[in-house]
Scaffold this motif. Structure first.
Motif, PDB file in Angstrom:
ATOM      1  N   GLU A  98       0.852  -1.194   0.000  1.00  0.00           N
ATOM      2  CA  GLU A  98       0.000   0.000   0.000  1.00  0.00           C
ATOM      3  C   GLU A  98       0.887   1.242   0.000  1.00  0.00           C
ATOM      4  O   GLU A  98       1.759   1.390   0.866  1.00  0.00           O
ATOM      5  CB  GLU A  98      -0.893   0.001   1.238  1.00  0.00           C
ATOM      6  CG  GLU A  98      -1.770   1.240   1.374  1.00  0.00           C
ATOM      7  CD  GLU A  98      -2.442   1.322   2.725  1.00  0.00           C
ATOM      8  OE1 GLU A  98      -2.326   2.376   3.393  1.00  0.00           O
ATOM      9  OE2 GLU A  98      -3.071   0.316   3.127  1.00  0.00           O
ATOM     10  N   ILE A  99       0.671   2.124  -0.979  1.00  0.00           N
ATOM     11  CA  ILE A  99       1.442   3.366  -1.086  1.00  0.00           C
ATOM     12  C   ILE A  99       0.529   4.533  -0.740  1.00  0.00           C
ATOM     13  O   ILE A  99      -0.589   4.635  -1.259  1.00  0.00           O
ATOM     14  CB  ILE A  99       2.017   3.543  -2.506  1.00  0.00           C
ATOM     15  CG1 ILE A  99       2.997   2.407  -2.835  1.00  0.00           C
ATOM     16  CG2 ILE A  99       2.701   4.903  -2.657  1.00  0.00           C
ATOM     17  CD1 ILE A  99       3.549   2.449  -4.244  1.00  0.00           C
ATOM     18  N   THR A 100       1.022   5.428   0.110  1.00  0.00           N
ATOM     19  CA  THR A 100       0.260   6.608   0.515  1.00  0.00           C
ATOM     20  C   THR A 100       0.866   7.852  -0.129  1.00  0.00           C
ATOM     21  O   THR A 100       2.087   8.086  -0.024  1.00  0.00           O
ATOM     22  CB  THR A 100       0.255   6.765   2.046  1.00  0.00           C
ATOM     23  OG1 THR A 100      -0.300   5.580   2.630  1.00  0.00           O
ATOM     24  CG2 THR A 100      -0.575   7.966   2.465  1.00  0.00           C
ATOM     25  N   LEU A 101       0.006   8.645  -0.783  1.00  0.00           N
ATOM     26  CA  LEU A 101       0.421   9.890  -1.441  1.00  0.00           C
ATOM     27  C   LEU A 101      -0.371  11.048  -0.869  1.00  0.00           C
ATOM     28  O   LEU A 101      -1.424  10.856  -0.254  1.00  0.00           O
ATOM     29  CB  LEU A 101       0.159   9.801  -2.949  1.00  0.00           C
ATOM     30  CG  LEU A 101       0.688   8.578  -3.712  1.00  0.00           C
ATOM     31  CD1 LEU A 101       0.193   8.617  -5.156  1.00  0.00           C
ATOM     32  CD2 LEU A 101       2.202   8.530  -3.666  1.00  0.00           C
ATOM     33  N   ASN A 102       0.126  12.269  -1.146  1.00  0.00           N
ATOM     34  CA  ASN A 102      -0.695  13.437  -0.858  1.00  0.00           C
ATOM     35  C   ASN A 102      -1.437  13.861  -2.116  1.00  0.00           C
ATOM     36  O   ASN A 102      -1.279  13.249  -3.182  1.00  0.00           O
ATOM     37  CB  ASN A 102       0.131  14.577  -0.257  1.00  0.00           C
ATOM     38  CG  ASN A 102       1.159  15.134  -1.243  1.00  0.00           C
ATOM     39  OD1 ASN A 102       1.086  14.891  -2.454  1.00  0.00           O
ATOM     40  ND2 ASN A 102       2.114  15.897  -0.726  1.00  0.00           N
ATOM     41  N   ALA A 103      -2.235  14.909  -2.028  1.00  0.00           N
ATOM     42  CA  ALA A 103      -3.069  15.307  -3.159  1.00  0.00           C
ATOM     43  C   ALA A 103      -2.259  15.764  -4.360  1.00  0.00           C
ATOM     44  O   ALA A 103      -2.758  15.772  -5.497  1.00  0.00           O
ATOM     45  CB  ALA A 103      -4.025  16.418  -2.721  1.00  0.00           C
ATOM     46  N   GLN A 104      -0.988  16.156  -4.138  1.00  0.00           N
ATOM     47  CA  GLN A 104      -0.134  16.603  -5.239  1.00  0.00           C
ATOM     48  C   GLN A 104       0.684  15.469  -5.842  1.00  0.00           C
ATOM     49  O   GLN A 104       1.500  15.692  -6.748  1.00  0.00           O
ATOM     50  CB  GLN A 104       0.821  17.707  -4.747  1.00  0.00           C
ATOM     51  CG  GLN A 104       0.137  19.021  -4.396  1.00  0.00           C
ATOM     52  CD  GLN A 104      -0.658  18.938  -3.118  1.00  0.00           C
ATOM     53  OE1 GLN A 104      -0.185  18.350  -2.129  1.00  0.00           O
ATOM     54  NE2 GLN A 104      -1.865  19.518  -3.113  1.00  0.00           N
ATOM     55  N   GLY A 105       0.500  14.261  -5.351  1.00  0.00           N
ATOM     56  CA  GLY A 105       1.226  13.124  -5.892  1.00  0.00           C
ATOM     57  C   GLY A 105       2.589  12.915  -5.278  1.00  0.00           C
ATOM     58  O   GLY A 105       3.433  12.221  -5.856  1.00  0.00           O
ATOM     59  N   LYS A 106       2.823  13.476  -4.094  1.00  0.00           N
ATOM     60  CA  LYS A 106       4.094  13.279  -3.397  1.00  0.00           C
ATOM     61  C   LYS A 106       4.015  12.035  -2.516  1.00  0.00           C
ATOM     62  O   LYS A 106       3.026  11.800  -1.829  1.00  0.00           O
ATOM     63  CB  LYS A 106       4.421  14.491  -2.526  1.00  0.00           C
ATOM     64  CG  LYS A 106       4.657  15.778  -3.299  1.00  0.00           C
ATOM     65  CD  LYS A 106       5.955  15.712  -4.091  1.00  0.00           C
ATOM     66  CE  LYS A 106       6.210  17.034  -4.840  1.00  0.00           C
ATOM     67  NZ  LYS A 106       6.436  18.153  -3.928  1.00  0.00           N
ATOM     68  N   VAL A 161       3.391   8.167 -10.485  1.00  0.00           N
ATOM     69  CA  VAL A 161       3.873   7.062 -11.319  1.00  0.00           C
ATOM     70  C   VAL A 161       4.810   7.586 -12.401  1.00  0.00           C
ATOM     71  O   VAL A 161       5.864   6.995 -12.689  1.00  0.00           O
ATOM     72  CB  VAL A 161       2.684   6.292 -11.931  1.00  0.00           C
ATOM     73  CG1 VAL A 161       3.185   5.287 -12.967  1.00  0.00           C
ATOM     74  CG2 VAL A 161       1.898   5.570 -10.848  1.00  0.00           C
ATOM     75  N   ARG A 162       4.461   8.723 -13.033  1.00  0.00           N
ATOM     76  CA  ARG A 162       5.317   9.283 -14.088  1.00  0.00           C
ATOM     77  C   ARG A 162       6.649   9.769 -13.533  1.00  0.00           C
ATOM     78  O   ARG A 162       7.648   9.842 -14.259  1.00  0.00           O
ATOM     79  CB  ARG A 162       4.595  10.423 -14.791  1.00  0.00           C
ATOM     80  CG  ARG A 162       3.444   9.974 -15.694  1.00  0.00           C
ATOM     81  CD  ARG A 162       3.073  11.053 -16.694  1.00  0.00           C
ATOM     82  NE  ARG A 162       2.737  12.300 -16.034  1.00  0.00           N
ATOM     83  CZ  ARG A 162       1.514  12.630 -15.619  1.00  0.00           C
ATOM     84  NH1 ARG A 162       0.500  11.780 -15.804  1.00  0.00           N
ATOM     85  NH2 ARG A 162       1.291  13.794 -15.009  1.00  0.00           N
ATOM     86  N   ASN A 163       6.673  10.077 -12.256  1.00  0.00           N
ATOM     87  CA  ASN A 163       7.912  10.521 -11.621  1.00  0.00           C
ATOM     88  C   ASN A 163       8.972   9.421 -11.609  1.00  0.00           C
ATOM     89  O   ASN A 163      10.175   9.700 -11.564  1.00  0.00           O
ATOM     90  CB  ASN A 163       7.610  11.001 -10.196  1.00  0.00           C
ATOM     91  CG  ASN A 163       8.800  11.598  -9.510  1.00  0.00           C
ATOM     92  OD1 ASN A 163       9.547  12.376 -10.102  1.00  0.00           O
ATOM     93  ND2 ASN A 163       8.999  11.249  -8.247  1.00  0.00           N
ATOM     94  N   GLY A 164       8.520   8.162 -11.583  1.00  0.00           N
ATOM     95  CA  GLY A 164       9.433   7.033 -11.728  1.00  0.00           C
ATOM     96  C   GLY A 164      10.253   6.689 -10.503  1.00  0.00           C
ATOM     97  O   GLY A 164      11.298   6.039 -10.620  1.00  0.00           O
ATOM     98  N   SER A 165       9.804   7.075  -9.312  1.00  0.00           N
ATOM     99  CA  SER A 165      10.599   6.824  -8.103  1.00  0.00           C
ATOM    100  C   SER A 165      10.040   5.695  -7.247  1.00  0.00           C
ATOM    101  O   SER A 165      10.416   5.557  -6.076  1.00  0.00           O
ATOM    102  CB  SER A 165      10.691   8.102  -7.270  1.00  0.00           C
ATOM    103  OG  SER A 165       9.392   8.499  -6.834  1.00  0.00           O
ATOM    104  N   ILE A 166       9.146   4.905  -7.793  1.00  0.00           N
ATOM    105  CA  ILE A 166       8.471   3.874  -6.988  1.00  0.00           C
ATOM    106  C   ILE A 166       9.459   2.878  -6.389  1.00  0.00           C
ATOM    107  O   ILE A 166       9.436   2.601  -5.186  1.00  0.00           O
ATOM    108  CB  ILE A 166       7.412   3.138  -7.835  1.00  0.00           C
ATOM    109  CG1 ILE A 166       6.271   4.094  -8.189  1.00  0.00           C
ATOM    110  CG2 ILE A 166       6.854   1.934  -7.076  1.00  0.00           C
ATOM    111  CD1 ILE A 166       5.185   3.461  -9.021  1.00  0.00           C
ATOM    112  N   LEU A 167      10.338   2.333  -7.210  1.00  0.00           N
ATOM    113  CA  LEU A 167      11.266   1.311  -6.722  1.00  0.00           C
ATOM    114  C   LEU A 167      12.163   1.875  -5.628  1.00  0.00           C
ATOM    115  O   LEU A 167      12.406   1.221  -4.600  1.00  0.00           O
ATOM    116  CB  LEU A 167      12.097   0.757  -7.869  1.00  0.00           C
ATOM    117  CG  LEU A 167      11.331  -0.008  -8.958  1.00  0.00           C
ATOM    118  CD1 LEU A 167      12.278  -0.449 -10.065  1.00  0.00           C
ATOM    119  CD2 LEU A 167      10.609  -1.209  -8.368  1.00  0.00           C
ATOM    120  N   LYS A 168      12.653   3.096  -5.824  1.00  0.00           N
ATOM    121  CA  LYS A 168      13.530   3.713  -4.828  1.00  0.00           C
ATOM    122  C   LYS A 168      12.777   3.958  -3.525  1.00  0.00           C
ATOM    123  O   LYS A 168      13.290   3.670  -2.434  1.00  0.00           O
ATOM    124  CB  LYS A 168      14.079   5.028  -5.375  1.00  0.00           C
ATOM    125  CG  LYS A 168      15.049   5.734  -4.422  1.00  0.00           C
ATOM    126  CD  LYS A 168      15.536   7.053  -5.002  1.00  0.00           C
ATOM    127  CE  LYS A 168      14.392   8.071  -5.021  1.00  0.00           C
ATOM    128  NZ  LYS A 168      14.854   9.421  -5.434  1.00  0.00           N
TER     129      LYS A 168
END
Length: 595
Positions: free
Chosen positions: A41-49, A125-132
């Motif tokens: 489960e990934i938690t983000l804020n409204a700006q996608g951070k 997702v477009r930021n591409g930092s998921i794995l890190k």
């Protein structure tokens, strides 16, 4: 109406439960959604951070995710879910899969049915930092081969958007947005007649799989084998065989999946599942189990039991507001292969008939079960007693045999048919072979055999009220059964006095007694006179001789050439009623016998 129409009716009657999570229950899936297990489960804020991530415990409930027709039916090919998906789709570990995911997500985001969550998730997702990020949080690690487990399912939680439920799998606004979006996409398809609802609408090209989780990915409707014999030979294409609308298919399959998860409507036998429900959502008695009041005291008089049964059914009707015109739907599913699900039994009847059949069964397929009082055996208990093998002090039946006979008994019970004679014969044969089982299992078999014999005689208009017979009933087999119980009791009196745990000679010779009753009686009686009668109390001897004399005087009324003829199954009832008389009758010592 048919199964799928009843399933659609059920879905429409329970719209208030769509997407609602309740303790101990799976949610009813919205149109265009499936239930699956999340891993991260990934938690983000409204700006996608990125804010946080965690591993999802395996014990946590399954979650609802939006899917397309292609993605819900995917196996080895690539097809992206539009929001929550596996790591290889969400992260760029598989470029082709990742591009499919981005395309699906962006297409929904740019439609007229977008939702605020989509922008936040798409940005991240477009930021591409998921794995890190996942590696830094300790929820993702390299495997021995150097890569990641790409099949881990990712789900999202978005914080900071007012009035919106943060968890994407609980957000009903998000459910509605995807349903509207995907239906707008399907509107471009050719329209055809839906054979379930009789309306012209976009037709489902694929149907959901896995509606019965225990049967894996088996499908109830499938026509994708254009080179085999799914429909070829009778039709040129699958559309000639059946056309089912997308909405109708989703409602029917989601309702069946939801029903199959409900404890109160399902019964399992191996991989065969039996469902019984009311489309309006009213609670029904479970047809494979006895109808009883859990708080009611055990009863030993047949008349009291009949009154209690009627009272229990009336109370159930009143408590659950059941009407005569309400409907009960019964169905069983099984899968012969991993890909095809079969309907092995289907029936729908009015509540009036349904409750009458349950009452008739429990009123006649019943017997006195020791300290539990008069009871109707559950259907599973009947099958185990008739066909089970004793293992570790329990009777266990092979799955294939169990599900076949459970379905036969359910059909007999719900259709008011004659009890299957082969199951009756299996029970009476086993009841006459006490040395093959331990005492407790044998007693269960005898109870089941007597209950079934009474039910069969009721069905064939030979009787049906044998449990209320008087002990002086003028029936040869019945009286010989009494004689067996009297001989057993006399020897048990001695073993009780000496604290010995032994099987009596009367029961040891029971199988032969059934074939040659008078010969065995003379043999056991001589053994009692030589070894036991002199060692028990005088009143017990008097009782034995009095009862034997009474029974023999009745038997003398039959032709002499019939005295040693093989007994009918009714001897089991005579044995049980005389044995039960020892439990209830007060004698000079107030002794009672417990099972």
């Amino acid at each position: 109406m048919g199964l799928l129409q009843r399933a659609i009716e059920t879905y429409d009657a329970n719209t208030a439960l769509i997407g609602v999570y309740r303790d101990g229950h799976e949610p009813l899936a919205p149109i265009g959604h499936i239930l699956t297990s999340a891993n991260i489960e990934i938690t983000l804020n409204a700006q996608g951070k990125f804010l946080a991530a965690r591993k999802v415990d395996k014990k946590e409930p399954k979650i609802l995710i939006p899917v397309t027709e292609e993605s819900s039916g995917r196996t080895s090919g690539l097809a992206a879910h539009p929001l929550c998906d596996q790591l290889k789709y969400v992260a760029n570990t598989n470029k082709e899969a990742h591009e499919l995911y981005l395309t699906a997500l962006r297409k929904w985001e740019r439609s007229a049915y977008a939702h605020p969550f989509l922008t936040a998730i798409s940005t991240y997702v477009r930021n591409g930092s998921i794995l890190k990020d996942l590696t830094k949080c300790g929820v993702l690690a390299l495997e021995k081969g150097g890569g990641y487990d790409e099949k881990q399912m990712i789900c999202w939680r978005v914080l900071g958007i007012p009035t919106e439920e943060p968890a994407c799998w609980k957000n009903r606004n998000l459910f509605s947005a995807f349903e509207s979006y995907y239906c707008s996409q399907l509107a471009t398809r050719d329209m055809a007649l839906c054979m379930l609802e009789g309306k012209t609408e976009p037709i489902a090209l694929q149907h959901p799989k896995g509606i019965i989780p225990v049967n894996g990915n088996a499908k109830l409707i499938s026509a994708n084998d254009s080179s085999g014999f799914t429909y070829r030979g009778r039709f040129l294409d699958d559309g000639q065989a059946a056309t089912v609308g997308y909405i109708a298919s989703q409602k029917a399959h989601n309702a069946l999946r939801w029903l199959a998860s409900e404890q109160g409507v399902r019964e399992f036998s191996g991989k065969r599942i039996f469902l019984c429900w009311n489309p309006a959502g009213k609670t029904l008695p479970r047809p494979m189990r006895r109808m009883r009041d859990a708080d009611a005291a055990p009863l030993r008089k047949p008349s009291d039991y009949q009154e209690q049964l009627k009272s229990t059914l009336l109370s159930f009707r009143k408590d659950h507001q059941l009407q005569d015109t309400d409907c009960a739907v019964l169905v069983s599913f099984d899968a012969a292969t991993t890909g095809r699900l079969a309907v092995t039994y289907y029936n729908e009847i009015t509540l009036k008939t349904f409750l009458e059949r349950i009452h008739d069964w429990d009123a006649h397929c019943c017997w006195l079960a020791g300290n539990y009082g008069i009871q109707a055996p559950n259907l599973l208990q009947l099958v185990d007693c008739a066909f089970g093998t004793q293992r570790n002090n329990f009777l266990e039946t092979d799955d294939r045999i169990q599900r076949q006979h459970l379905q036969r008994l359910l059909n007999c019970k719900m259709n008011g048919g004659i009890f299957p004679l082969d199951i009756l014969k299996a029970l009476t044969q086993r009841a006459s072979s006490p040395l093959a089982y331990d005492v407790l299992n044998w007693r269960k078999i005898v109870h089941a055999a007597c209950a079934v014999l009474q039910k069969y005689r009721y069905d064939t208009k030979q009787g049906g009220n044998e449990m209320a017979w008087e002990l002086d009933t003028n029936n040869r087999s019945f009286q010989y059964g009494r004689l067996l119980a009297v001989m057993e009791r006399a020897e048990m009196d001695y073993y009780t006095k000496t604290n010995e745990n032994r099987q009596t000679n009367a029961i040891k010779f029971m199988s032969e007694f059934r074939r040659r009753p008078f010969t065995v009686f003379e043999r056991v009686n001589r053994q009692l006179e030589r070894a036991y009668l002199d060692r028990i109390d005088a009143w017990q001897v008097r009782r034995y001789k009095q009862l034997v004399g009474e029974i023999i005087s009745i038997l003398r009324g039959f032709p002499e050439n019939e005295l040693n003829r093989q007994l009918e199954d009714l001897y089991l009832m005579g044995y049980e009623l005389q044995r039960n008389a020892f439990f209830t009758k007060n004698d000079t010592t107030n002794h009672t016998e417990e099972e």
